[in-house]
Write a protein that holds these residues in place. Structure first.
Motif, short mmCIF file in Angstrom:
data_model
loop_
_atom_site.label_atom_id
_atom_site.label_comp_id
_atom_site.label_asym_id
_atom_site.label_seq_id
_atom_site.Cartn_x
_atom_site.Cartn_y
_atom_site.Cartn_z
N LEU A 85 0.78 -1.09 0.08
CA LEU A 85 -0.23 -0.07 0.13
C LEU A 85 0.79 1.34 0.04
N SER A 127 -3.06 8.95 6.89
CA SER A 127 -3.32 7.39 6.90
C SER A 127 -4.78 7.27 7.70
N SER A 147 2.70 -0.97 4.28
CA SER A 147 2.23 0.40 3.92
C SER A 147 3.63 0.92 3.99
N ALA A 200 -4.10 1.06 6.65
CA ALA A 200 -3.32 -0.16 6.68
C ALA A 200 -3.72 -1.18 7.64
N SER A 208 -0.38 -5.07 10.18
CA SER A 208 0.15 -4.46 9.06
C SER A 208 1.77 -3.99 9.29
N GLN A 210 4.48 -0.98 8.89
CA GLN A 210 4.32 0.48 8.25
C GLN A 210 6.02 0.90 8.09
#
Length: 253
Positions: A85, A127, A147, A200, A208, A210
């Motif tokens: 993402l 986000s 992400s 996310a 997730s 990140q």
């Protein structure tokens, strides 16, 4: 990503409202006015900076106030449970588009990117507010999310956060072994990306990772770091990094 909003100006004005009248009476009105004016002039620019926030509160607002050619949305469905993402691609957080596209050769991808010649930061939606329909559909259709984000710093560094704490820690170790600078963020860090409102974290599992990539690190992956040139000037560092991430995904998911 942008830091949390700080209401410094609000606190400053609140303090001015409560100036003790017993103190004020010792000053002439002119002297008091000059001092308050200087106080506001000195602190106001810093307050504005601290208060900086997104131009648009959500995607619908952005869509209704921009030209469709100002931004692009790209998706890639892969036979994988992992979605890469990048919601701040193109000229918003430079380099994340190219990383997402390279990783999409093996994994699913959602990419939102600013395409204007300049001023793409106006297209930044944080986000926790990003709600473009196709992005929500793709996130909810995958078990986990990687992400990609960027932050402004000349140093070369990779900040690793997200809700999948175990895999995030493993990724930091993997990056170190590959020779990349990386640090594991605590869940309390402003860049950690652990809020349930973060797009996310709206996947099937809510898990997730990140990645916050510094400007210095992102620039190191391209010979020419411009919107038009990045896609054709990716260097050895770029391919080593994307291979490391892709191998990690294949091994851990």
């Amino acid at each position: 990503m942008k830091p949390a909003k700080v209401t410094l100006l609000h606190r400053m004005l609140h303090c001015l409202k409560h100036v003790d009248c017993n103190i004020v009476k010792y000053f002439t009105s002119t002297y008091l006015l000059v001092n308050i004016s200087l106080f506001v002039i000195i602190l106001f620019p810093f307050s504005v900076i601290a208060e900086a926030e997104d131009e648009y509160a959500n995607f619908e607002e952005l869509k209704n106030n921009t030209n469709p050619s100002d931004y692009g949305i790209s998706t890639q469905e892969g036979n994988t449970s992992v979605l890469v993402l990048a919601i701040h691609g193109g000229g918003i957080e430079g380099g994340t588009s190219e990383l997402a596209r390279e990783l999409s050769k093996h994994h699913s991808m959602y990419l939102f990117e600013g395409l204007m010649p300049s001023g793409n930061s106006v297209l930044h939606i944080t986000s926790t507010h990003f709600d473009e329909p196709a992005s929500l559909t793709m996130v909810r259709g995958h078990r986990s999310v990687i992400s990609l984000h960027g932050y402004s710093a000349d140093e070369k560094n990779i900040k690793v956060g997200g809700t999948d704490r175990n895999r995030a820690a493993l990724l930091v170790e993997t990056l170190h072994k590959a020779g990349f600078p990386a640090e594991l963020l605590s869940a309390q860090d402003k860049y950690a990306g652990v809020s349930p409102d973060n797009i996310a974290n709206k996947s099937i599992s809510g898990l997730s990772i990140q990645l916050e990539l510094s400007m210095g690190f992102r620039k190191s992956m391209f010979e020419t770091f411009s919107l038009k040139s990045r896609s054709s000037t990716q260097n050895q560092t770029f391919y080593k990094f994307t291979e490391t991430i892709s191998d990690f995904i294949n091994a851990q998911y």
